[in-house]
Design a protein around this motif. Structure first.
Motif, PDB file in Angstrom:
ATOM      1  N   ILE A   2       0.781  -1.259   0.012  1.00 45.43           N
ATOM      2  CA  ILE A   2       0.026  -0.069  -0.147  1.00 45.43           C
ATOM      3  C   ILE A   2       0.768   1.317   0.095  1.00 45.43           C
ATOM      4  CG2 ILE A   2      -1.828   1.272   1.261  1.00 45.43           C
ATOM      5  CD1 ILE A   2      -2.779  -1.023   2.420  1.00 45.43           C
ATOM      6  N   SER A   3       0.753   2.173  -0.988  1.00 48.14           N
ATOM      7  CA  SER A   3       1.246   3.396  -0.835  1.00 48.14           C
ATOM      8  C   SER A   3       0.223   4.647  -0.652  1.00 48.14           C
ATOM      9  CB  SER A   3       2.194   3.629  -1.989  1.00 48.14           C
ATOM     10  OG  SER A   3       1.620   3.445  -3.172  1.00 48.14           O
ATOM     11  N   TRP A   4       0.613   5.641  -0.173  1.00 43.46           N
ATOM     12  CA  TRP A   4      -0.289   6.934   0.209  1.00 43.46           C
ATOM     13  C   TRP A   4       0.183   7.888  -0.825  1.00 43.46           C
ATOM     14  CZ3 TRP A   4      -4.605   8.125   1.709  1.00 43.46           C
ATOM     15  CH2 TRP A   4      -5.070   9.453   2.521  1.00 43.46           C
ATOM     16  N   THR A   5      -0.579   8.152  -2.188  1.00 48.80           N
ATOM     17  CA  THR A   5      -0.098   8.836  -3.280  1.00 48.80           C
ATOM     18  C   THR A   5      -1.102   9.861  -3.395  1.00 48.80           C
ATOM     19  OG1 THR A   5       1.266   7.247  -4.017  1.00 48.80           O
ATOM     20  CG2 THR A   5       0.891   8.772  -5.449  1.00 48.80           C
ATOM     21  N   GLY A   6      -0.621  11.114  -3.563  1.00 47.68           N
ATOM     22  CA  GLY A   6      -1.784  12.201  -4.121  1.00 47.68           C
ATOM     23  C   GLY A   6      -3.209  12.012  -3.130  1.00 47.68           C
ATOM     24  N   GLY A   7      -2.974  11.687  -1.963  1.00 45.97           N
ATOM     25  CA  GLY A   7      -4.324  11.639  -0.908  1.00 45.97           C
ATOM     26  C   GLY A   7      -5.033  10.526  -1.236  1.00 45.97           C
ATOM     27  N   LYS A   8      -4.572   9.535  -1.756  1.00 48.53           N
ATOM     28  CA  LYS A   8      -5.372   8.273  -2.139  1.00 48.53           C
ATOM     29  C   LYS A   8      -4.362   6.992  -1.607  1.00 48.53           C
ATOM     30  CE  LYS A   8      -8.128   7.507  -5.394  1.00 48.53           C
ATOM     31  NZ  LYS A   8      -9.080   7.367  -6.458  1.00 48.53           N
ATOM     32  N   LEU A   9      -5.002   5.946  -1.408  1.00 39.54           N
ATOM     33  CA  LEU A   9      -4.310   4.671  -1.305  1.00 39.54           C
ATOM     34  C   LEU A   9      -4.261   3.986  -2.708  1.00 39.54           C
ATOM     35  CD1 LEU A   9      -6.572   3.167   1.749  1.00 39.54           C
ATOM     36  CD2 LEU A   9      -4.278   4.025   1.896  1.00 39.54           C
ATOM     37  N   ALA A  10      -3.151   3.534  -2.876  1.00 37.06           N
ATOM     38  CA  ALA A  10      -2.721   2.811  -4.039  1.00 37.06           C
ATOM     39  C   ALA A  10      -2.171   1.456  -3.586  1.00 37.06           C
ATOM     40  CB  ALA A  10      -1.527   3.357  -4.769  1.00 37.06           C
ATOM     41  N   TYR A  11      -2.870   0.297  -4.005  1.00 36.63           N
ATOM     42  CA  TYR A  11      -2.539  -1.099  -3.800  1.00 36.63           C
ATOM     43  C   TYR A  11      -1.746  -1.585  -4.552  1.00 36.63           C
ATOM     44  CZ  TYR A  11      -6.748  -0.248  -0.823  1.00 36.63           C
ATOM     45  OH  TYR A  11      -7.684   0.420   0.274  1.00 36.63           O
ATOM     46  N   GLY A  12      -0.701  -2.289  -4.155  1.00 38.29           N
ATOM     47  CA  GLY A  12       0.180  -3.430  -4.762  1.00 38.29           C
ATOM     48  C   GLY A  12      -0.272  -4.700  -4.702  1.00 38.29           C
ATOM     49  N   HIS A  13       0.326  -5.841  -5.399  1.00 37.26           N
ATOM     50  CA  HIS A  13       0.159  -7.136  -5.207  1.00 37.26           C
ATOM     51  C   HIS A  13       1.099  -7.844  -5.528  1.00 37.26           C
ATOM     52  CE1 HIS A  13      -0.289  -7.526  -9.555  1.00 37.26           C
ATOM     53  NE2 HIS A  13      -0.632  -6.335  -9.879  1.00 37.26           N
ATOM     54  N   ASP A  14       1.188  -9.365  -5.204  1.00 36.58           N
ATOM     55  CA  ASP A  14       2.359 -10.157  -5.170  1.00 36.58           C
ATOM     56  C   ASP A  14       2.015 -10.756  -6.619  1.00 36.58           C
ATOM     57  OD1 ASP A  14       0.526 -12.026  -4.846  1.00 36.58           O
ATOM     58  OD2 ASP A  14       1.322 -12.742  -2.859  1.00 36.58           O
TER      59      ASP A  14
END
Length: 519
Positions: free
Chosen positions: A54-66
């Motif tokens: 999970i990253s916090w970018t531009g005031g929103k959550l961005a989800y990664g995955h394996d």
């Protein structure tokens, strides 16, 4: 479905010097020099490279995955009506006069029964039973078995309403709902995907006949011996249970279904054949417990309290959905001092509650629970527990989630706390801004108790604060995550740990996931 297993001692705990709690804030002033440095060093050793979960970018959550597509689930469907929906205010239809000074069980039950016979009105509500200020003696157990009934006191604090247990028998003072079972409607269809990842909301089926937008479905994932062996539970678990994930279809494209809430355990064709079917599962709904307190001290005189303390509770929810507990305080109970959300409960909100000065078992090693969170899509938020020798915030066996503890605090009054799943695959729990004067354990409990094994799976600790440290272990083929947690990272942690010792943004994962849904 889910069976209750009696608790056994989980692990010894010796607390380091405790840090001071900041009341209501869920934060500590660190008392141990070097704790954060230790946590950061351990984090470096255990965080897997290559997946930005999970990253916090531009005031929103961005989800990664394996590589398999597993991701941190969206937990925001937890709570009344699927999360983010304000609790309704039921009109008062029945009143119970001032306490009699004698057993008031029958008086209160008569008012509940009268409200239960009223027609269901707007918003699924029949009406509220209003209790006057004062202490009502309860010699027995109260029951709410009809939808739309609210039991409301005149406040949980001084001058409000208090239910006082009377008699040396450990019991639940108030039960809500009974038990139920799944019945398939039409023929089940096979899940045809080789792998449906953790956190997914889409899956392919062999046939979508009879399935349409708005259909209520179950995704059933049977447990098999080959899966039990693969996760190291051979000899501890038996393949006699399934995970049942209740979902609503939001789109159908060919054979592909999209559902309204994520799956929190992967569907792996090499281990099990999952199915999808429409279903019935009778529950009552729109039931509330509000604005009262209760005292269970009398139950501690039960001559068998060393084992019966498990039964000493304020309330318990069975086959119930879209209901709530709000502004309730329990004093001197032995187990689940406000409520137990049982394995058949769904979309319940427990808000602004406290279970205080629990009377725990001292005769054996077995520990009490402050709060027990089972079922699916349930929320316990803004809660406080004080006690000794306790599992403060826990889950039970065979839970499909998602479930959430948010902004909950456990304060030590004597011996030791821990928090985390108790046994047998409590899947998809979010511990969000949880503060524990003790340890947070998302771990394999192995042969402890009755063979508890993997107690948390695909669960997330987010900005949690501990004085005794936290341990995050990774089940084979699954995950446990910790983001921004403070306290020492304990030996044995091999799970996904990010930013140990330093809080992350946003402050609350649950609140942000709700916000991004527009709620």
């Amino acid at each position: 479905m889910n069976t209750r297993h009696k608790r056994r001692y989980r692990r010894p705990l010796t607390l380091i010097a405790a840090a001071a709690l900041v009341a209501g804030a869920g934060a500590f002033a660190t008392a141990e020099a070097g704790t954060l440095a230790t946590a950061r060093a351990a984090t470096t050793a255990t965080t897997r490279a290559g997946t930005d979960w999970i990253s916090w970018t531009g005031g929103k959550l961005a989800y990664g995955h394996d590589a398999q597509g597993d991701r941190v689930p969206d937990y925001s469907s937890a709570g009344y009506e699927g999360g983010g929906v304000a609790l309704p205010l039921a009109p008062v239809r029945e009143r119970v006069g001032v306490p009699s000074g004698k057993d008031d069980t029958a008086r209160i039950q008569a008012a509940i029964d009268a409200a239960s016979r009223l027609p269901v009105g707007s918003g699924g509500l029949r009406g509220a039973v209003l209790l006057a200020p004062g202490a009502y003696r309860i010699d027995g157990t109260l029951h709410i078995d009809a939808s739309g009934v609210v039991l409301r006191g005149s406040g949980s604090g001084t001058g409000g309403t208090r239910l006082v247990a009377h008699g040396a028998t450990a019991r639940t003072l108030l039960t809500v709902g009974g038990s139920s079972h799944y019945t398939a409607v039409g023929a089940p269809t096979r899940v045809s995907d080789t792998y449906v990842p953790v956190g997914a909301t889409t899956l392919d089926v062999a046939s979508a006949a009879g399935l349409r937008v708005g259909s209520q479905i179950v995704v059933q994932r049977p447990t098999t011996q080959v899966w039990i062996d693969a996760i190291g539970m051979h000899g501890l678990w038996s393949p006699n249970w399934s995970l049942y994930s209740e979902r609503r279809i939001v789109s159908v494209t060919g054979h592909r279904l999209t559902v309204d809430a994520p799956l929190t355990t992967a569907l792996e064709a090499k281990y099990t054949q999952a199915t999808v079917y429409r279903y019935t599962f009778p529950r009552i709904d729109h039931v509330g417990i509000e604005s009262l307190s209760a005292d269970g001290a009398a139950m501690a005189a039960d001559p068998h309290y060393a084992t019966d303390f498990y039964n000493s509770s304020l309330s318990a929810f069975g086959a119930v959905q879209d209901s709530w507990v709000h502004d309730v305080t329990g004093h001197h109970f032995g187990q689940d001092g406000v409520t137990r959300l049982g394995g058949q409960s769904r979309r319940i909100s427990v808000l602004h509650t406290a279970t205080l000065d629990m009377l725990v078992n001292d005769a054996t090693s077995a520990r009490s629970d402050g709060y027990t969170l089972e079922g699916q899509q349930n929320l316990i938020q803004d809660c406080l527990v004080t006690a000794t020798k306790i599992h403060a915030f826990t889950t039970e066996a065979h839970q499909s989630g998602p479930n959430v503890y948010s902004r909950c605090t456990a304060r030590l009054t004597g011996t030791a706390y821990d928090a985390g799943g108790h046994q047998r695959w409590g899947s998809g729990t979010l511990y969000d801004q949880v503060t524990v004067d003790g340890t947070l354990l998302l771990v394999n409990n192995g042969s402890r108790g009755t063979g508890h094994g993997w107690s948390d799976a695909n669960s997330t600790a987010w900005n949690c604060v501990t004085t005794g440290g936290y341990e995050i272990q990774q089940p084979p083929g699954a995950h446990n995550w910790a983001f921004g947690c403070t306290g020492a990272l304990l030996p044995g942690s091999n799970g996904e740990v990010v930013s140990g010792g330093r809080a992350v943004l946003p402050a609350s994962l649950y609140a942000e996931q709700l916000r991004e849904r527009g709620l």
